[in-house]
Design an enzyme around this catalytic site. Sequence first.
Site, short mmCIF file in Angstrom:
data_model
loop_
_atom_site.label_atom_id
_atom_site.label_comp_id
_atom_site.label_asym_id
_atom_site.label_seq_id
_atom_site.Cartn_x
_atom_site.Cartn_y
_atom_site.Cartn_z
N PRO A 9 -21.56 22.30 -52.13
CG PRO A 9 -21.15 21.37 -54.23
CD PRO A 9 -22.01 22.38 -53.52
CG ASN A 10 -16.83 19.04 -51.94
OD1 ASN A 10 -16.92 17.93 -51.42
ND2 ASN A 10 -17.00 19.23 -53.24
NE ARG A 17 -13.09 22.08 -50.69
CZ ARG A 17 -13.87 22.77 -51.52
NH1 ARG A 17 -14.83 23.56 -51.04
NH2 ARG A 17 -13.71 22.68 -52.81
CE1 TYR A 22 -12.03 27.09 -51.83
CE2 TYR A 22 -11.01 24.92 -51.76
CZ TYR A 22 -11.71 25.90 -52.44
OH TYR A 22 -12.09 25.68 -53.74
CG ASN A 73 -19.16 29.60 -51.68
OD1 ASN A 73 -19.13 29.15 -52.83
ND2 ASN A 73 -18.09 29.65 -50.90
CB ALA A 76 -18.25 22.34 -57.54
CD GLU A 97 -20.88 34.35 -58.04
OE1 GLU A 97 -21.20 35.35 -58.72
OE2 GLU A 97 -20.27 33.37 -58.52
CG HIS A 99 -16.91 32.19 -55.30
ND1 HIS A 99 -17.49 30.94 -55.37
CD2 HIS A 99 -17.57 32.97 -56.18
CE1 HIS A 99 -18.45 30.98 -56.28
NE2 HIS A 99 -18.52 32.20 -56.79
NE ARG A 106 -8.99 27.85 -56.97
CZ ARG A 106 -9.78 27.05 -56.25
NH1 ARG A 106 -10.77 27.59 -55.55
NH2 ARG A 106 -9.58 25.75 -56.23
C1 DQA Z 1 -15.46 28.16 -54.03
C2 DQA Z 1 -14.75 28.15 -55.39
C3 DQA Z 1 -15.30 27.05 -56.28
O1 DQA Z 1 -14.65 27.08 -57.54
C4 DQA Z 1 -15.06 25.70 -55.64
O2 DQA Z 1 -15.64 24.67 -56.43
C5 DQA Z 1 -15.53 25.63 -54.23
C6 DQA Z 1 -15.38 26.79 -53.36
C7 DQA Z 1 -14.87 29.19 -53.06
O3 DQA Z 1 -15.52 29.46 -52.05
O4 DQA Z 1 -13.78 29.70 -53.28
O5 DQA Z 1 -15.94 24.56 -53.75
O6 DQA Z 1 -16.82 28.48 -54.25
#
Ligand code: DQA
Length: 145
Positions: A9-10, A17, A22, A73, A76, A97, A99, A106
């Site tokens: 998501p997002n 964002r 990011y 990835n 959240a 995984e 990020h 964080r």
């Molecule tokens: C994320 C880190 C997560 O904590 C966050 O909720 C994201 C992006 C990252 O790519 O750094 O949406 O996965």
Amino acid sequence: MKFLVINGPNLNMLGIREPHIYGSATYKNLTDKIEAFAREAGYEVEIVQSNHEGVLVDTIQAAYGRFDGIVINPAAYTHTSVALLDALKAVGIPTVEVHISDVSKREDFRQISYIRPYCAKTIAGHGFDGYTEAMAFLAGLEASK
Ligand code: DQA
């Protein structure tokens, strides 16, 4: 090598964002980078993004027997989803995984990753390069079999 890249998501909002976290590059910039890397290396890649946990579970289930590696990835859902962990365990495909940000630096709630125990590796804080590094790592795993 056939890879499935999954974004949660997002991540479709990349470029808009929280650019201080990011970056200003867009989701399209990310998919272009992954596709260019795969093309040059001679890999096949499918890229999926969804804001819905169940769609991500369905995507992982549908990968069964079809891919050599998964780069995920979960955004959240990393910090909340036992369902994604169970789906990855069910299909048994080597997974990395990723990020974009360095989650270790964080908030406390980002320190938990439910999928991490299943994953062969976690790459965090390398920006978009994390995705191509993950593909290279998975290709190396396959080559050493
Ligand atoms: C994320 C880190 C997560 O904590 C966050 O909720 C994201 C992006 C990252 O790519 O750094 O949406 O996965």
